[in-house]
Design a protein around this motif. Structure first.
Motif, PDB file in Angstrom:
ATOM      1  N   ASP A 148       0.138  -8.515  -8.781  1.00 60.34           N
ATOM      2  CA  ASP A 148      -0.028  -9.349  -7.592  1.00 60.34           C
ATOM      3  C   ASP A 148      -1.364  -8.966  -6.955  1.00 60.34           C
ATOM      4  N   GLU A 166      -2.830  -9.755  -4.306  1.00 59.70           N
ATOM      5  CA  GLU A 166      -2.857  -9.588  -2.851  1.00 59.70           C
ATOM      6  C   GLU A 166      -2.291  -8.237  -2.404  1.00 59.70           C
ATOM      7  N   LEU A 167      -1.432  -7.618  -3.226  1.00 63.82           N
ATOM      8  CA  LEU A 167      -0.794  -6.362  -2.827  1.00 63.82           C
ATOM      9  C   LEU A 167      -1.089  -5.203  -3.781  1.00 63.82           C
ATOM     10  N   LYS A 168      -1.880  -5.472  -4.794  1.00 64.39           N
ATOM     11  CA  LYS A 168      -2.195  -4.449  -5.794  1.00 64.39           C
ATOM     12  C   LYS A 168      -2.836  -3.211  -5.166  1.00 64.39           C
ATOM     13  N   HIS A 169      -3.622  -3.421  -4.098  1.00 66.02           N
ATOM     14  CA  HIS A 169      -4.379  -2.319  -3.511  1.00 66.02           C
ATOM     15  C   HIS A 169      -3.477  -1.236  -2.892  1.00 66.02           C
TER      16      HIS A 169
END
Length: 511
Positions: free
Chosen positions: A179, A181-184
Motif C-alpha cells: 500500500d 500510502e501507508l508503506k512508510h
C-alpha cells in the motif's frame, strides 16, 4: 367459547463460519412447520429469537443474548412451543444441549427440532443425546475443514483476514500487495528500532507524536509495535498455524459449566511458512536484526510479580488509570517503581504522570499511617467497628479465596492434561504462574485466618486499630506480601497526582 391458542416461538442461530444457513431460511422453515401443526397454534404472533455470528461450539448457550431472552420469556409464560430448524441451532455441545432443553421443559414449553424429527413430548432423551453428540462432532469437522481451507490458501501465498499496515489485499490474486500510502509506517518502525536502537515504547511514542495510527485507528503501544516487528509479512512471507483454537470448559461450585475459546501457541518449528509470497517492505537482513535485538532484550526476563503492596489500590489522578509496579536493574541493583498504565501503553503525551520510586512511595504511606496511629490514645485504639461484622467479612474473604484456590487447582490439572499441546517452555511458564498464584493465595488465606484468630482472642478486638498499631510496629518494609495485606486492609484507594497523595481509608481513624 373460543379456546386460547398456543403461543409459538422460533430460535435461530448462524455462526461466523456457516452463513449459508441464513436466519431467514431458518425462520421460513419453522413458520411453515407451525402452519401444519393445526389451528390450536397461534401463527399470527410468533416470537423470533435471532443469534447472529455466534459459534455453537465455542460460545456457551447460556451466554447468547437471544437465548437468554428466550429463557426469560419462557419463565414468564410468553410461549409454550419453541421450534428449532435442527438440534445444531441450539448448539454443538453435547453437555449443554440437554441442559438448555431441560430448562425449557421445566417451564412447560414443548420443544421441536424439525430436521432431526425431535419432539420433547415423546421424551426420547436417548435420541436427543445422540443428536447432540453428532452435532458436536460435526462442529469439529467443520472447524477442521475451515482450518484446512485456510492452510491451503496460505500454501498458495494467499492472505486471509485483515492485511497488516502497509499492505492491501489484491482482489484477484488474494495476495498482499504494498500500500503506497501507508508503506512508510512499517519502514519507519524498522528504521527506528534497528538503525537508531530505539525501544518499542519510544517508537510508539514517536508514532503517536507524528499523528500516525494503527490499522484500526488506535494509538500505537509497545505491544502493537512489537507485533509489527515480528510479522514476517514485511519480508514477503505468509505464515499460518502459529496458534491453535481449543475449547476450555470451567465448572463453578454448583456444577454449572461455562466455556470459552482459548488460543494455544504452536511451536515455531511447526508453523507453515510460504516464503516470497508477495513483495517485501523491508529487507531480510533488517528483519533478522530486529528479531535478534528483540530476543536479546527479552532474554532471561523474569515473570512479572503482580502482588506489590500498592497494586490494586494505587491510581493515577491525572487520567484515572491504575498504576502498576515495574522492575529495572542498573549496575547490579534492582529498582522498583510505580507507573501509570496509560503512560505505560501510550506515552507521556497521553498522560504526564511521572513514575515514582516504589520503596519511597510505600514507605511514605506506611509513615503516614503510623503517624495517624501514634496520635490516637491507647484507650481509643480499642474502639473498633463491630467485631462480629469484621469476622464475617474476613470469613467471606476466606471463602472467595478458597474458591479461587480450588479453581487454580483445576486449572493446573487441566493444563497438565493438555501438556502435549504446548512447547516445554510455554508449559513450564504457565504452570509456574499457576503455582505462584496458588502460593500467594495460601499466604493470603493464612493471613486472614490469623486475623480471625486474633479477633477471637481476649484483649484487642479483631479489626481494632490497636491490632493494626501492633502490626505496624513490627512491620519492616521489604516483606511485600505482609505489607500488602496490611495496606489493603486499611486503605480503599490511593490517588497520586503529580507528587500529591490522597488516601481513602477503609477504617475510621477519628473514633
Amino acid at each position: 367459547m373460543q379456546q386460547n391458542k398456543i403461543k409459538c416461538a422460533i430460535y435461530t442461530r448462524v455462526s461466523t463460519g456457516r452463513q449459508g444457513d441464513s436466519i431467514e431460511n431458518q425462520v421460513s422453515q419453522c413458520e411453515e412447520y407451525i402452519s401444519r401443526l393445526g389451528d390450536q397454534y397461534d401463527r399470527s404472533d410468533i416470537i423470533v429469537y435471532r443469534d447472529e455470528a455466534v459459534s455453537g461450539y465455542y460460545t456457551s448457550v447460556f451466554d447468547r443474548a437471544e437465548m437468554k431472552q428466550a429463557i426469560i420469556d419462557a419463565r414468564n409464560d410468553r410461549f409454550k412451543l419453541l421450534i428449532f430448524k435442527e438440534i445444531s441451532r441450539v448448539g454443538r455441545d453435547k453437555q449443554e444441549n440437554p441442559a438448555i432443553i431441560g430448562m425449557f421443559e421445566q417451564y412447560g414449553v414443548r420443544v421441536l427440532a424439525i430436521n432431526d424429527n425431535y419432539d420433547s413430548l415423546n421424551k426420547d432423551n436417548i435420541t436427543f443425546d445422540i443428536l447432540s453428540v453428532l452435532s458436536e462432532q460435526e462442529s469439529k469437522k467443520i472447524s477442521a475443514r475451515v482450518s484446512s481451507a485456510r492452510k491451503q490458501r496460505a500454501r498458495r501465498g494467499q492472505w486471509g483476514g485483515e492485511p497488516p499496515i502497509g499492505f492491501r489485499v489484491n482482489r484477484e490474486t488474494q495476495r498482499l500487495e504494498v500500500d503506497p500510502e501507508l508503506k512508510h509506517i512499517p519502514v519507519l518502525v524498522f528504521d527506528l528500532y534497528v538503525h537508531k536502537g530505539w525501544g518499542t515504547f519510544k517508537v510508539a511514542e514517536y508514532l503517536n507524536r507524528q499523528g500516525f495510527r494503527t490499522k484500526k485507528g488506535n494509538r500505537w503501544s509497545r505491544e502493537s509495535v512489537n507485533k509489527l516487528i515480528r510479522n514476517q509479512a514485511y519480508i514477503g512471507n505468509v505464515v499460518y498455524g502459529t496458534r491453535r483454537n481449543r475449547l476450555h470448559r470451567e465448572y463453578d461450585e454448583s456444577g454449572r459449566m461455562t466455556k470459552k475459546k482459548i488460543q494455544i501457541r504452536v511451536d515455531k518449528k511447526d508453523w507453515q511458512v510460504v516464503q516470497d509470497a508477495h513483495e517485501a517492505v523491508v529487507d531480510k537482513d533488517t528483519f533478522l536484526a530486529a528479531e535478534r535485538m528483540m530476543q536479546s532484550r527479552s532474554h532471561n526476563r523474569s515473570p512479572r510479580r503482580a502482588y506489590h503492596p500498592l497494586t490494586g489500590i494505587l491510581f493515577c489522578g491525572m487520567c484515572g488509570a491504575g498504576m502498576v509496579c515495574q522492575k529495572r536493574s542498573s549496575n547490579g541493583k534492582e529498582y522498583r517503581y510505580y507507573i501509570c498504565k496509560t503512560y505505560h501503553k501510550f506515552g507521556r503525551r497521553v498522560c504526564p504522570q511521572a513514575n515514582v520510586n516504589a520503596n519511597a512511595l510505600e514507605q511514605s504511606i506506611l509513615n503516614i499511617i503510623r503517624g495517624r496511629l501514634n496520635r490516637i490514645p491507647d484507650e481509643l485504639l480499642m474502639i473498633t467497628a463491630d467485631k462480629e461484622g469484621d469476622i464475617q467479612r474476613l470469613r467471606s474473604d476466606i471463602k472467595v479465596k478458597r474458591q479461587r484456590r480450588e479453581k487454580g487447582s483445576r486449572e493446573q490439572i487441566s493444563l497438565f492434561g493438555q501438556r502435549e499441546l504446548f512447547d516445554e517452555e510455554t508449559y513450564r511458564r504457565q504452570m509456574f504462574e499457576l503455582k505462584r498464584q496458588a502460593h500467594l493465595l495460601e499466604e493470603e488465606l493464612a493471613g486472614l485466618e490469623q486475623q480471625i484468630e486474633g479477633l477471637c482472642q481476649e484483649g484487642a478486638a479483631p479489626g481494632s486499630l490497636k491490632h493494626y498499631a501492633a502490626e505496624f510496629k513490627r512491620l519492616e518494609l521489604g516483606g511485600h506480601e505482609c505489607t500488602r495485606l496490611l495496606l489493603h486492609d486499611l486503605i480503599k484507594r490511593v490517588t497520586l497526582t503529580g507528587d500529591r497523595l490522597v488516601i481513602e481509608y477503609a477504617v475510621d481513624f477519628n473514633r
